[in-house]
Design a protein around this motif. Structure first.
Motif, PDB file in Angstrom:
ATOM      1  N   VAL A   3      53.818   9.502  81.783  1.00  0.00           N
ATOM      2  CA  VAL A   3      52.411   9.149  81.648  1.00  0.00           C
ATOM      3  C   VAL A   3      51.596  10.325  82.168  1.00  0.00           C
ATOM      4  O   VAL A   3      51.827  10.798  83.288  1.00  0.00           O
ATOM      5  CB  VAL A   3      52.065   7.875  82.439  1.00  0.00           C
ATOM      6  N   LEU A   5      48.374  11.624  83.711  1.00  0.00           N
ATOM      7  CA  LEU A   5      47.229  11.115  84.471  1.00  0.00           C
ATOM      8  C   LEU A   5      46.237  12.238  84.736  1.00  0.00           C
ATOM      9  O   LEU A   5      46.592  13.264  85.316  1.00  0.00           O
ATOM     10  CB  LEU A   5      47.698  10.521  85.801  1.00  0.00           C
ATOM     11  N   THR A   7      42.511  12.987  86.537  1.00  0.00           N
ATOM     12  CA  THR A   7      41.568  12.398  87.492  1.00  0.00           C
ATOM     13  C   THR A   7      40.245  13.140  87.441  1.00  0.00           C
ATOM     14  O   THR A   7      40.198  14.366  87.426  1.00  0.00           O
ATOM     15  CB  THR A   7      42.122  12.434  88.921  1.00  0.00           C
ATOM     16  N   GLY A  22      44.974  13.027  92.616  1.00  0.00           N
ATOM     17  CA  GLY A  22      45.842  12.141  91.858  1.00  0.00           C
ATOM     18  C   GLY A  22      47.088  11.750  92.634  1.00  0.00           C
ATOM     19  O   GLY A  22      47.560  10.611  92.534  1.00  0.00           O
ATOM     20  N   THR A  26      48.153   7.859  93.347  1.00  0.00           N
ATOM     21  CA  THR A  26      49.426   7.264  92.935  1.00  0.00           C
ATOM     22  C   THR A  26      50.259   6.825  94.129  1.00  0.00           C
ATOM     23  O   THR A  26      50.996   5.837  94.048  1.00  0.00           O
ATOM     24  CB  THR A  26      50.229   8.251  92.073  1.00  0.00           C
ATOM     25  N   VAL A  39      54.839   9.988  86.444  1.00  0.00           N
ATOM     26  CA  VAL A  39      53.407  10.206  86.226  1.00  0.00           C
ATOM     27  C   VAL A  39      53.106  11.669  86.512  1.00  0.00           C
ATOM     28  O   VAL A  39      53.287  12.141  87.641  1.00  0.00           O
ATOM     29  CB  VAL A  39      52.553   9.289  87.129  1.00  0.00           C
ATOM     30  N   ILE A  41      50.439  14.513  86.915  1.00  0.00           N
ATOM     31  CA  ILE A  41      49.036  14.480  87.349  1.00  0.00           C
ATOM     32  C   ILE A  41      48.348  15.805  87.063  1.00  0.00           C
ATOM     33  O   ILE A  41      48.898  16.885  87.326  1.00  0.00           O
ATOM     34  CB  ILE A  41      48.948  14.179  88.853  1.00  0.00           C
ATOM     35  N   VAL A  76      46.328   8.343  80.913  1.00  0.00           N
ATOM     36  CA  VAL A  76      45.423   7.575  81.763  1.00  0.00           C
ATOM     37  C   VAL A  76      44.394   8.529  82.348  1.00  0.00           C
ATOM     38  O   VAL A  76      44.744   9.620  82.816  1.00  0.00           O
ATOM     39  CB  VAL A  76      46.172   6.851  82.901  1.00  0.00           C
ATOM     40  N   THR A  78      41.193   8.509  85.175  1.00  0.00           N
ATOM     41  CA  THR A  78      40.385   7.811  86.175  1.00  0.00           C
ATOM     42  C   THR A  78      39.058   8.535  86.321  1.00  0.00           C
ATOM     43  O   THR A  78      39.007   9.762  86.369  1.00  0.00           O
ATOM     44  CB  THR A  78      41.096   7.756  87.541  1.00  0.00           C
ATOM     45  N   LEU A 121      44.878   1.095  88.438  1.00  0.00           N
ATOM     46  CA  LEU A 121      45.669   2.252  88.031  1.00  0.00           C
ATOM     47  C   LEU A 121      47.064   1.835  87.576  1.00  0.00           C
ATOM     48  O   LEU A 121      47.582   2.344  86.576  1.00  0.00           O
ATOM     49  CB  LEU A 121      45.752   3.256  89.183  1.00  0.00           C
ATOM     50  N   CYS A 125      48.509   2.388  83.781  1.00  0.00           N
ATOM     51  CA  CYS A 125      49.749   3.105  83.491  1.00  0.00           C
ATOM     52  C   CYS A 125      50.706   2.241  82.674  1.00  0.00           C
ATOM     53  O   CYS A 125      51.399   2.739  81.775  1.00  0.00           O
ATOM     54  CB  CYS A 125      50.415   3.554  84.793  1.00  0.00           C
TER      55      CYS A 125
END
Length: 320
Positions: A3, A5, A7, A22, A26, A39, A41, A76, A78, A121, A125
Protein backbone atom coordinates in the motif's frame (compact mmCIF):
# COMPACT_ATOMS: atom_id res chain seq x y z
CA UNK A 1 2.33 -5.93 -3.28
CA UNK A 2 2.20 -2.92 -0.97
CA UNK A 3 0.00 0.00 0.00
CA UNK A 4 1.47 3.35 -1.02
CA UNK A 5 0.83 5.91 1.75
CA UNK A 6 1.26 9.62 1.03
CA UNK A 7 0.98 12.07 3.94
CA UNK A 8 -0.01 15.72 3.54
CA UNK A 9 -0.37 16.85 7.14
CA UNK A 10 -3.68 17.94 8.64
CA UNK A 11 -5.34 17.15 11.98
CA UNK A 12 -4.38 13.49 11.75
CA UNK A 13 -0.70 14.54 11.97
CA UNK A 14 -0.97 17.21 14.69
CA UNK A 15 1.25 15.74 17.38
CA UNK A 16 1.44 18.61 19.79
CA UNK A 17 4.73 20.43 19.27
CA UNK A 18 5.58 18.64 16.02
CA UNK A 19 4.03 17.26 12.86
CA UNK A 20 3.80 13.50 12.80
CA UNK A 21 5.38 11.61 9.93
CA UNK A 22 3.92 8.68 8.10
CA UNK A 23 6.06 6.39 10.24
CA UNK A 24 4.57 7.98 13.37
CA UNK A 25 1.05 7.54 12.03
CA UNK A 26 1.43 3.90 11.07
CA UNK A 27 3.16 3.06 14.35
CA UNK A 28 0.00 4.20 16.19
CA UNK A 29 -2.34 1.89 14.24
CA UNK A 30 -3.17 -1.40 15.98
CA UNK A 31 -3.67 -4.20 13.48
CA UNK A 32 -1.82 -2.61 10.60
CA UNK A 33 0.92 -5.21 10.82
CA UNK A 34 -1.70 -7.92 10.24
CA UNK A 35 -2.88 -6.28 7.04
CA UNK A 36 -0.78 -8.65 4.95
CA UNK A 37 0.69 -5.81 2.89
CA UNK A 38 3.68 -3.60 3.67
CA UNK A 39 2.94 0.13 3.79
CA UNK A 40 5.42 2.20 1.80
CA UNK A 41 5.43 5.78 3.07
CA UNK A 42 6.12 9.02 1.25
CA UNK A 43 5.86 12.13 3.40
CA UNK A 44 4.85 15.03 1.18
CA UNK A 45 4.52 18.67 2.23
CA UNK A 46 2.77 18.82 5.62
CA UNK A 47 0.36 21.76 5.43
CA UNK A 48 -3.13 22.62 6.65
CA UNK A 49 -5.53 21.57 3.91
CA UNK A 50 -6.57 25.19 3.45
CA UNK A 51 -3.10 25.69 1.95
CA UNK A 52 -3.26 22.72 -0.41
CA UNK A 53 -3.37 23.59 -4.10
CA UNK A 54 -4.73 21.69 -7.08
CA UNK A 55 -1.23 21.69 -8.54
CA UNK A 56 0.13 19.97 -5.43
CA UNK A 57 -2.64 17.37 -5.61
CA UNK A 58 -1.73 16.62 -9.23
CA UNK A 59 1.87 16.10 -8.12
CA UNK A 60 0.67 13.55 -5.57
CA UNK A 61 -1.42 11.82 -8.25
CA UNK A 62 1.67 11.57 -10.43
CA UNK A 63 3.70 10.07 -7.57
CA UNK A 64 0.84 7.68 -6.80
CA UNK A 65 0.73 6.55 -10.43
CA UNK A 66 4.44 5.76 -10.24
CA UNK A 67 3.82 3.71 -7.09
CA UNK A 68 1.12 1.74 -8.91
CA UNK A 69 3.51 1.13 -11.81
CA UNK A 70 6.04 -0.16 -9.27
CA UNK A 71 3.53 -2.72 -7.98
CA UNK A 72 1.45 -1.03 -5.28
CA UNK A 73 -1.97 -2.60 -4.84
CA UNK A 74 -3.58 0.71 -3.87
CA UNK A 75 -2.96 4.23 -2.60
CA UNK A 76 -3.85 6.01 0.65
CA UNK A 77 -3.50 9.76 1.17
CA UNK A 78 -3.86 11.46 4.54
CA UNK A 79 -4.60 15.17 4.64
CA UNK A 80 -6.57 17.81 6.49
CA UNK A 81 -10.33 17.46 6.26
CA UNK A 82 -11.25 21.04 5.27
CA UNK A 83 -10.65 20.53 1.54
CA UNK A 84 -10.60 16.73 1.43
CA UNK A 85 -13.83 16.48 -0.56
CA UNK A 86 -12.37 18.74 -3.26
CA UNK A 87 -9.10 16.80 -3.34
CA UNK A 88 -11.02 13.53 -3.72
CA UNK A 89 -13.12 14.83 -6.61
CA UNK A 90 -10.08 16.27 -8.39
CA UNK A 91 -8.29 12.93 -8.06
CA UNK A 92 -11.36 11.09 -9.31
CA UNK A 93 -11.25 13.11 -12.54
CA UNK A 94 -7.65 12.24 -13.36
CA UNK A 95 -6.99 8.81 -11.76
CA UNK A 96 -6.66 6.32 -14.65
CA UNK A 97 -5.94 3.13 -12.72
CA UNK A 98 -8.25 0.36 -11.47
CA UNK A 99 -6.39 0.31 -8.15
CA UNK A 100 -8.14 2.26 -5.36
CA UNK A 101 -7.07 5.77 -4.46
CA UNK A 102 -8.30 6.30 -0.88
CA UNK A 103 -8.30 9.54 1.10
CA UNK A 104 -8.71 9.86 4.85
CA UNK A 105 -7.80 12.02 7.82
CA UNK A 106 -9.07 12.82 11.29
CA UNK A 107 -11.32 15.21 13.18
CA UNK A 108 -9.63 14.58 16.55
CA UNK A 109 -5.88 14.98 16.70
CA UNK A 110 -3.61 12.42 18.41
CA UNK A 111 -3.18 14.53 21.57
CA UNK A 112 -6.90 14.27 22.39
CA UNK A 113 -8.81 11.45 24.02
CA UNK A 114 -10.23 9.10 21.41
CA UNK A 115 -8.37 10.24 18.29
CA UNK A 116 -10.03 8.85 15.16
CA UNK A 117 -6.96 8.94 12.93
CA UNK A 118 -5.62 5.42 13.62
CA UNK A 119 -8.96 3.72 12.94
CA UNK A 120 -9.51 5.78 9.79
CA UNK A 121 -6.02 5.00 8.52
CA UNK A 122 -6.44 1.28 9.14
CA UNK A 123 -9.80 1.21 7.35
CA UNK A 124 -8.37 3.21 4.45
CA UNK A 125 -5.47 0.78 4.06
CA UNK A 126 -7.90 -2.15 4.10
CA UNK A 127 -9.93 -0.54 1.34
CA UNK A 128 -6.80 0.30 -0.66
CA UNK A 129 -5.73 -3.34 -0.87
CA UNK A 130 -9.20 -4.83 -1.34
CA UNK A 131 -10.18 -6.28 -4.74
CA UNK A 132 -13.74 -5.13 -3.99
CA UNK A 133 -12.63 -1.50 -4.18
CA UNK A 134 -11.05 -1.72 -7.63
CA UNK A 135 -12.49 0.31 -10.51
CA UNK A 136 -14.22 2.76 -8.18
CA UNK A 137 -11.82 5.67 -8.65
CA UNK A 138 -11.13 7.93 -5.70
CA UNK A 139 -12.76 7.01 -2.39
CA UNK A 140 -13.06 8.68 1.00
CA UNK A 141 -12.98 6.47 4.09
CA UNK A 142 -14.03 7.72 7.55
CA UNK A 143 -15.67 5.92 10.49
CA UNK A 144 -15.50 2.60 8.55
CA UNK A 145 -17.69 4.10 5.82
CA UNK A 146 -16.65 4.16 2.16
CA UNK A 147 -17.80 7.15 0.12
CA UNK A 148 -17.57 7.86 -3.61
CA UNK A 149 -15.62 11.01 -4.37
CA UNK A 150 -18.35 12.65 -6.43
CA UNK A 151 -20.92 12.52 -3.62
CA UNK A 152 -19.00 12.90 -0.37
CA UNK A 153 -19.09 16.12 1.65
CA UNK A 154 -17.80 17.38 4.95
CA UNK A 155 -21.06 18.11 6.77
CA UNK A 156 -19.92 19.06 10.28
CA UNK A 157 -17.08 21.16 11.66
CA UNK A 158 -15.96 18.85 14.48
CA UNK A 159 -17.87 15.56 14.54
CA UNK A 160 -15.93 12.38 13.75
CA UNK A 161 -18.95 11.53 11.57
CA UNK A 162 -18.42 14.68 9.55
CA UNK A 163 -18.11 12.95 6.17
CA UNK A 164 -21.33 11.88 4.51
CA UNK A 165 -22.86 11.53 1.06
CA UNK A 166 -26.20 13.33 1.40
CA UNK A 167 -27.50 12.29 -2.01
CA UNK A 168 -26.73 8.58 -1.78
CA UNK A 169 -25.19 7.49 1.50
CA UNK A 170 -21.94 5.49 1.64
CA UNK A 171 -21.28 2.94 -1.06
CA UNK A 172 -19.79 0.46 1.42
CA UNK A 173 -18.42 -0.26 4.87
CA UNK A 174 -15.50 -1.93 6.61
CA UNK A 175 -17.01 -4.57 8.90
CA UNK A 176 -15.06 -7.11 10.97
CA UNK A 177 -11.92 -6.31 8.97
CA UNK A 178 -13.74 -7.00 5.69
CA UNK A 179 -14.33 -4.44 2.96
CA UNK A 180 -17.97 -4.66 1.88
CA UNK A 181 -18.94 -2.65 -1.17
CA UNK A 182 -22.73 -2.52 -1.28
CA UNK A 183 -23.17 -0.65 -4.56
CA UNK A 184 -20.82 0.04 -7.44
CA UNK A 185 -21.49 3.40 -9.10
CA UNK A 186 -20.41 3.45 -12.74
CA UNK A 187 -17.19 5.28 -13.43
CA UNK A 188 -17.92 8.44 -15.38
CA UNK A 189 -15.70 9.79 -18.12
CA UNK A 190 -12.79 11.47 -16.42
CA UNK A 191 -10.66 14.29 -17.69
CA UNK A 192 -9.68 13.95 -21.33
CA UNK A 193 -6.12 15.16 -21.76
CA UNK A 194 -3.46 16.10 -19.26
CA UNK A 195 -3.87 18.91 -16.74
CA UNK A 196 -0.49 20.57 -16.33
CA UNK A 197 -0.09 21.96 -12.79
CA UNK A 198 1.23 25.32 -14.05
CA UNK A 199 -1.71 25.75 -16.44
CA UNK A 200 -4.17 24.74 -13.74
CA UNK A 201 -2.70 27.32 -11.36
CA UNK A 202 -3.25 30.02 -13.96
CA UNK A 203 -6.87 29.00 -14.63
CA UNK A 204 -9.25 31.12 -12.57
CA UNK A 205 -12.81 29.99 -11.82
CA UNK A 206 -14.96 32.02 -9.45
CA UNK A 207 -17.64 30.63 -7.14
CA UNK A 208 -20.53 32.98 -6.44
CA UNK A 209 -23.07 32.05 -3.73
CA UNK A 210 -26.48 33.63 -4.21
CA UNK A 211 -28.10 35.22 -1.16
CA UNK A 212 -31.41 36.90 -0.44
CA UNK A 213 -31.57 40.49 -1.71
CA UNK A 214 -28.32 39.96 -3.65
CA UNK A 215 -27.27 43.06 -5.62
CA UNK A 216 -24.73 41.34 -7.87
CA UNK A 217 -22.01 43.94 -7.36
CA UNK A 218 -19.34 41.26 -6.96
CA UNK A 219 -20.08 40.01 -10.47
CA UNK A 220 -18.86 43.24 -12.06
CA UNK A 221 -15.52 42.92 -13.80
CA UNK A 222 -15.44 39.14 -13.35
CA UNK A 223 -14.88 38.55 -17.06
CA UNK A 224 -11.62 40.51 -16.82
CA UNK A 225 -10.14 38.33 -14.09
CA UNK A 226 -11.62 34.82 -14.49
CA UNK A 227 -12.19 32.26 -17.22
CA UNK A 228 -15.25 30.61 -15.67
CA UNK A 229 -17.93 30.96 -13.00
CA UNK A 230 -19.91 28.57 -10.81
CA UNK A 231 -23.15 29.95 -9.38
CA UNK A 232 -24.29 28.45 -6.08
CA UNK A 233 -27.94 29.27 -6.64
CA UNK A 234 -30.90 29.21 -4.31
CA UNK A 235 -32.95 26.03 -4.08
CA UNK A 236 -33.16 24.06 -7.32
CA UNK A 237 -31.37 26.72 -9.38
CA UNK A 238 -32.86 30.15 -8.77
CA UNK A 239 -31.46 33.69 -8.52
CA UNK A 240 -32.99 37.12 -7.89
CA UNK A 241 -34.36 38.79 -11.04
CA UNK A 242 -31.83 41.59 -10.69
CA UNK A 243 -28.91 39.22 -11.32
CA UNK A 244 -30.24 37.75 -14.56
CA UNK A 245 -28.77 40.33 -16.98
CA UNK A 246 -25.31 40.07 -15.42
CA UNK A 247 -25.31 36.28 -15.49
CA UNK A 248 -26.55 36.20 -19.08
CA UNK A 249 -23.79 38.60 -20.12
CA UNK A 250 -21.14 36.49 -18.38
CA UNK A 251 -22.50 33.28 -19.96
CA UNK A 252 -21.92 34.86 -23.37
CA UNK A 253 -18.20 35.25 -22.62
CA UNK A 254 -17.32 32.27 -20.39
CA UNK A 255 -18.79 29.01 -19.09
CA UNK A 256 -21.20 29.73 -16.22
CA UNK A 257 -22.33 26.62 -14.32
CA UNK A 258 -25.57 26.61 -12.36
CA UNK A 259 -25.54 24.59 -9.11
CA UNK A 260 -27.47 24.59 -5.83
CA UNK A 261 -26.13 25.92 -2.57
CA UNK A 262 -28.22 23.36 -0.62
CA UNK A 263 -25.64 20.56 -0.79
CA UNK A 264 -28.00 17.79 -1.91
CA UNK A 265 -30.26 17.22 -4.88
CA UNK A 266 -29.93 18.35 -8.49
CA UNK A 267 -30.69 21.49 -10.40
CA UNK A 268 -34.17 21.32 -11.93
CA UNK A 269 -34.59 21.78 -15.68
CA UNK A 270 -38.28 21.99 -16.48
CA UNK A 271 -40.28 23.08 -13.44
CA UNK A 272 -39.96 26.85 -12.83
CA UNK A 273 -40.00 29.23 -15.79
CA UNK A 274 -40.08 32.73 -14.34
CA UNK A 275 -37.22 35.22 -14.64
CA UNK A 276 -34.26 33.95 -12.63
CA UNK A 277 -35.64 30.39 -12.39
CA UNK A 278 -33.87 27.35 -13.86
CA UNK A 279 -35.68 27.24 -17.23
CA UNK A 280 -34.95 30.91 -17.80
CA UNK A 281 -31.30 30.66 -16.75
CA UNK A 282 -30.56 27.57 -18.84
CA UNK A 283 -32.16 29.23 -21.87
CA UNK A 284 -29.85 32.20 -21.31
CA UNK A 285 -26.77 30.00 -21.64
CA UNK A 286 -25.97 28.83 -18.12
CA UNK A 287 -24.78 25.21 -17.87
CA UNK A 288 -26.70 22.68 -15.79
CA UNK A 289 -24.47 21.45 -12.95
CA UNK A 290 -26.78 18.53 -12.17
CA UNK A 291 -26.12 16.82 -8.86
CA UNK A 292 -22.69 18.42 -8.38
CA UNK A 293 -22.36 20.74 -5.43
CA UNK A 294 -20.72 24.13 -6.11
CA UNK A 295 -17.29 23.10 -4.80
CA UNK A 296 -17.00 20.03 -7.01
CA UNK A 297 -18.42 21.92 -9.98
CA UNK A 298 -15.66 24.49 -9.58
CA UNK A 299 -13.02 21.73 -9.52
CA UNK A 300 -14.42 20.18 -12.69
CA UNK A 301 -14.82 23.46 -14.58
CA UNK A 302 -11.29 24.50 -13.72
CA UNK A 303 -9.90 21.19 -14.96
CA UNK A 304 -11.91 21.41 -18.17
CA UNK A 305 -10.70 24.93 -18.90
CA UNK A 306 -7.09 24.02 -18.10
CA UNK A 307 -7.21 21.22 -20.67
CA UNK A 308 -9.02 23.26 -23.35
CA UNK A 309 -12.04 20.96 -23.30
CA UNK A 310 -14.49 22.21 -25.93
CA UNK A 311 -17.64 20.44 -24.71
CA UNK A 312 -17.96 21.81 -21.18
CA UNK A 313 -21.72 21.32 -21.18
CA UNK A 314 -21.30 17.68 -22.22
CA UNK A 315 -18.85 17.04 -19.41
CA UNK A 316 -21.34 18.35 -16.86
CA UNK A 317 -24.22 16.44 -18.45
CA UNK A 318 -22.86 13.24 -16.86
CA UNK A 319 -23.85 14.58 -13.45
CA UNK A 320 -27.52 15.28 -14.19
Amino acid sequence: MSVALFTLGGTIAMGGDRRLTGADLTAAVPGLAELGRPVEIQDIEAVPSANLTAAKVLEVVDAASKAIAAGATGVVVTQGTDTLEETAFLVDQVWPHPQPFVLTGALRNPTLAGPDGPANLLAACRVACSPAARDLGALVVFKDEIHAARWVRKTHTTSTSAFASPATGPIGHVVEEQVRVLTRPARLDGLQGSAEPSVLEATKVALYPITMDDDGLLLRGLADTHQGLVVAALGAGHVPNALVPALEALAATMPVVLTSRTGAGSILRNTYAGPGAEIDLLQRGLIDGGFLDPYKARVLLRLLLATDEDDVSGAFAQYR
